[in-house]
Design a protein around this motif. Structure first.
Motif, mmCIF file in Angstrom:
data_model
loop_
_atom_site.group_PDB
_atom_site.id
_atom_site.type_symbol
_atom_site.label_atom_id
_atom_site.label_comp_id
_atom_site.label_asym_id
_atom_site.label_seq_id
_atom_site.Cartn_x
_atom_site.Cartn_y
_atom_site.Cartn_z
ATOM 1 N N TYR A 148 22.994 10.380 10.374
ATOM 2 C CA TYR A 148 24.144 10.468 9.675
ATOM 3 C C TYR A 148 24.229 9.966 9.020
ATOM 4 C CZ TYR A 148 28.750 10.303 8.775
ATOM 5 O OH TYR A 148 30.365 10.872 8.734
ATOM 6 N N LYS A 149 24.527 10.034 7.574
ATOM 7 C CA LYS A 149 24.404 9.315 6.438
ATOM 8 C C LYS A 149 25.691 9.373 6.109
ATOM 9 C CE LYS A 149 19.894 9.757 5.354
ATOM 10 N NZ LYS A 149 18.956 10.615 4.649
ATOM 11 N N GLU A 150 26.265 9.318 5.209
ATOM 12 C CA GLU A 150 27.522 8.770 5.116
ATOM 13 C C GLU A 150 27.709 7.863 3.770
ATOM 14 O OE1 GLU A 150 32.309 8.560 6.812
ATOM 15 O OE2 GLU A 150 31.232 5.817 6.358
ATOM 16 N N TYR A 151 28.364 8.786 2.284
ATOM 17 C CA TYR A 151 27.985 8.048 0.889
ATOM 18 C C TYR A 151 29.435 8.337 0.132
ATOM 19 C CZ TYR A 151 27.349 6.662 -3.771
ATOM 20 O OH TYR A 151 27.865 6.762 -5.334
ATOM 21 N N GLY A 152 30.243 8.059 -0.341
ATOM 22 C CA GLY A 152 30.814 7.649 -1.274
ATOM 23 C C GLY A 152 31.434 6.662 -1.855
ATOM 24 N N GLY A 153 31.726 7.050 -3.756
ATOM 25 C CA GLY A 153 32.872 5.886 -4.126
ATOM 26 C C GLY A 153 33.337 6.200 -5.217
ATOM 27 N N THR A 154 33.660 5.315 -5.977
ATOM 28 C CA THR A 154 34.534 5.885 -7.453
ATOM 29 C C THR A 154 33.927 5.014 -8.105
ATOM 30 O OG1 THR A 154 36.765 6.083 -5.633
ATOM 31 C CG2 THR A 154 36.726 5.094 -7.642
ATOM 32 N N SER A 155 33.546 5.624 -9.213
ATOM 33 C CA SER A 155 33.706 4.944 -10.731
ATOM 34 C C SER A 155 33.784 5.506 -11.305
ATOM 35 C CB SER A 155 32.043 6.028 -11.097
ATOM 36 O OG SER A 155 30.524 6.115 -9.733
ATOM 37 N N TYR A 156 34.243 3.968 -12.157
ATOM 38 C CA TYR A 156 35.647 3.891 -13.588
ATOM 39 C C TYR A 156 35.504 4.161 -14.639
ATOM 40 C CZ TYR A 156 38.228 2.706 -9.562
ATOM 41 O OH TYR A 156 39.390 2.707 -7.986
ATOM 42 N N PHE A 157 36.102 4.543 -15.512
ATOM 43 C CA PHE A 157 35.872 5.178 -16.855
ATOM 44 C C PHE A 157 36.129 3.509 -17.554
ATOM 45 C CE2 PHE A 157 36.189 9.187 -15.834
ATOM 46 C CZ PHE A 157 35.165 10.006 -16.344
ATOM 47 N N PRO A 182 35.366 0.473 -18.020
ATOM 48 C CA PRO A 182 34.234 -0.946 -17.172
ATOM 49 C C PRO A 182 34.376 -1.983 -17.124
ATOM 50 C CG PRO A 182 33.934 -0.782 -19.930
ATOM 51 C CD PRO A 182 35.298 0.251 -19.378
ATOM 52 N N GLU A 183 36.048 -2.693 -17.422
ATOM 53 C CA GLU A 183 36.864 -4.075 -17.089
ATOM 54 C C GLU A 183 37.516 -3.578 -15.209
ATOM 55 O OE1 GLU A 183 37.524 -6.997 -18.312
ATOM 56 O OE2 GLU A 183 36.209 -5.607 -19.732
ATOM 57 N N ILE A 184 36.717 -1.876 -14.777
ATOM 58 C CA ILE A 184 36.936 -1.837 -13.449
ATOM 59 C C ILE A 184 35.992 -1.872 -12.426
ATOM 60 C CG2 ILE A 184 38.459 -0.665 -12.467
ATOM 61 C CD1 ILE A 184 40.327 0.535 -14.113
ATOM 62 N N PRO A 185 35.635 -2.124 -11.601
ATOM 63 C CA PRO A 185 34.655 -2.263 -10.993
ATOM 64 C C PRO A 185 34.774 -1.610 -9.926
ATOM 65 C CG PRO A 185 35.515 -4.637 -9.561
ATOM 66 C CD PRO A 185 36.403 -3.647 -11.307
ATOM 67 N N ASP A 186 33.539 -0.673 -10.440
ATOM 68 C CA ASP A 186 33.530 0.401 -9.075
ATOM 69 C C ASP A 186 33.283 -0.264 -7.877
ATOM 70 O OD1 ASP A 186 32.607 1.917 -11.541
ATOM 71 O OD2 ASP A 186 30.747 1.866 -11.437
ATOM 72 N N SER A 187 33.385 1.460 -6.500
ATOM 73 C CA SER A 187 33.248 0.948 -5.145
ATOM 74 C C SER A 187 32.654 2.118 -4.733
ATOM 75 C CB SER A 187 35.330 0.879 -5.012
ATOM 76 O OG SER A 187 35.499 2.181 -5.053
ATOM 77 N N LEU A 188 32.093 1.258 -3.419
ATOM 78 C CA LEU A 188 30.608 2.261 -2.599
ATOM 79 C C LEU A 188 30.990 2.100 -1.748
ATOM 80 C CD1 LEU A 188 28.264 1.569 -5.774
ATOM 81 C CD2 LEU A 188 29.714 3.938 -5.087
ATOM 82 N N ARG A 189 30.881 3.342 -0.995
ATOM 83 C CA ARG A 189 30.678 2.721 0.436
ATOM 84 C C ARG A 189 29.143 3.306 0.624
ATOM 85 N NH1 ARG A 189 31.977 7.723 2.771
ATOM 86 N NH2 ARG A 189 33.446 8.820 1.767
ATOM 87 N N ASP A 190 28.865 3.396 1.442
ATOM 88 C CA ASP A 190 27.097 3.619 2.074
ATOM 89 C C ASP A 190 26.909 3.119 3.363
ATOM 90 O OD1 ASP A 190 25.368 5.226 2.246
ATOM 91 O OD2 ASP A 190 24.241 3.964 0.756
ATOM 92 N N SER A 191 26.875 4.226 4.324
ATOM 93 C CA SER A 191 26.500 3.681 6.376
ATOM 94 C C SER A 191 25.898 5.031 6.320
ATOM 95 C CB SER A 191 27.252 3.752 6.634
ATOM 96 O OG SER A 191 27.973 5.363 7.129
ATOM 97 N N VAL A 192 24.310 4.248 6.859
ATOM 98 C CA VAL A 192 23.820 5.576 8.463
ATOM 99 C C VAL A 192 23.817 5.124 9.793
ATOM 100 C CG1 VAL A 192 20.852 6.167 8.539
ATOM 101 C CG2 VAL A 192 21.967 6.097 6.055
#
Length: 154
Positions: A112-121, A123-133
């Motif tokens: 089972y793989k799960e990936y999700g993220g938010t990328s912001y235009f 550059p001052e706002i850090p991207d958020s990621l989630r990743d699990s297996v």
């Protein structure tokens, strides 16, 4: 042990020719689930309702703002269910998500793989990621919906 693995491989491989296949999976986080797979359909058995339910294909639609895409694949070597979502807020962010269950029909090994993220235009706002297996083991099972529902203990 080889006999058990061979029997599992034959039972899971026979599912391609059948209308549906039912199997129980034990995941490395301690969870378990019973799934039913047929062409174009992947369901999970819900004990509380004592009924089959389609795998959720809309759980992320509120979070991402548009309907997700679900896909069921049945091949000689594997079953897989995939959920993909993506939403773009122009000039602000891109959100994406990917969930997948893949089961090797010869060995019963499941991933089972799960990936999700938010990328912001910005550059001052850090991207958020989630990743699990998660890893699991699946085996053929009887259809629980055809069995009597257990009586309450109290």
């Amino acid at each position: 042990m080889k006999l058990v693995i061979a029997a599992l491989g034959v039972a899971l491989a026979a599912g391609a020719a059948q209308a549906q296949s039912v199997f129980q999976c034990e995941w490395d986080n301690g969870d378990s689930a019973t799934y039913r797979v047929a062409p174009g359909s992947w369901q999970v058995f819900r004990d509380a309702a004592w009924a089959w339910a389609d795998m959720p294909c809309d759980e992320d639609s509120n979070r991402f703002g548009r309907p997700p895409v679900c896909e069921v694949q049945i091949a000689d070597g594997a079953y897989s269910w995939t959920l993909r979502v993506e939403h773009i807020e122009p000039g602000v962010w891109v959100k994406s998500g990917f969930d997948q269950i893949a089961i090797d029909r010869r060995t019963g090994v499941a991933n089972y793989k799960e990936y999700g993220g938010t990328s912001y235009f910005d550059p001052e706002i850090p991207d958020s990621l989630r990743d699990s297996v998660m890893v699991g083991r699946c085996q053929p099972a009887a259809d629980p919906a055809l069995q009597a529902r257990p009586a309450p203990l109290l």
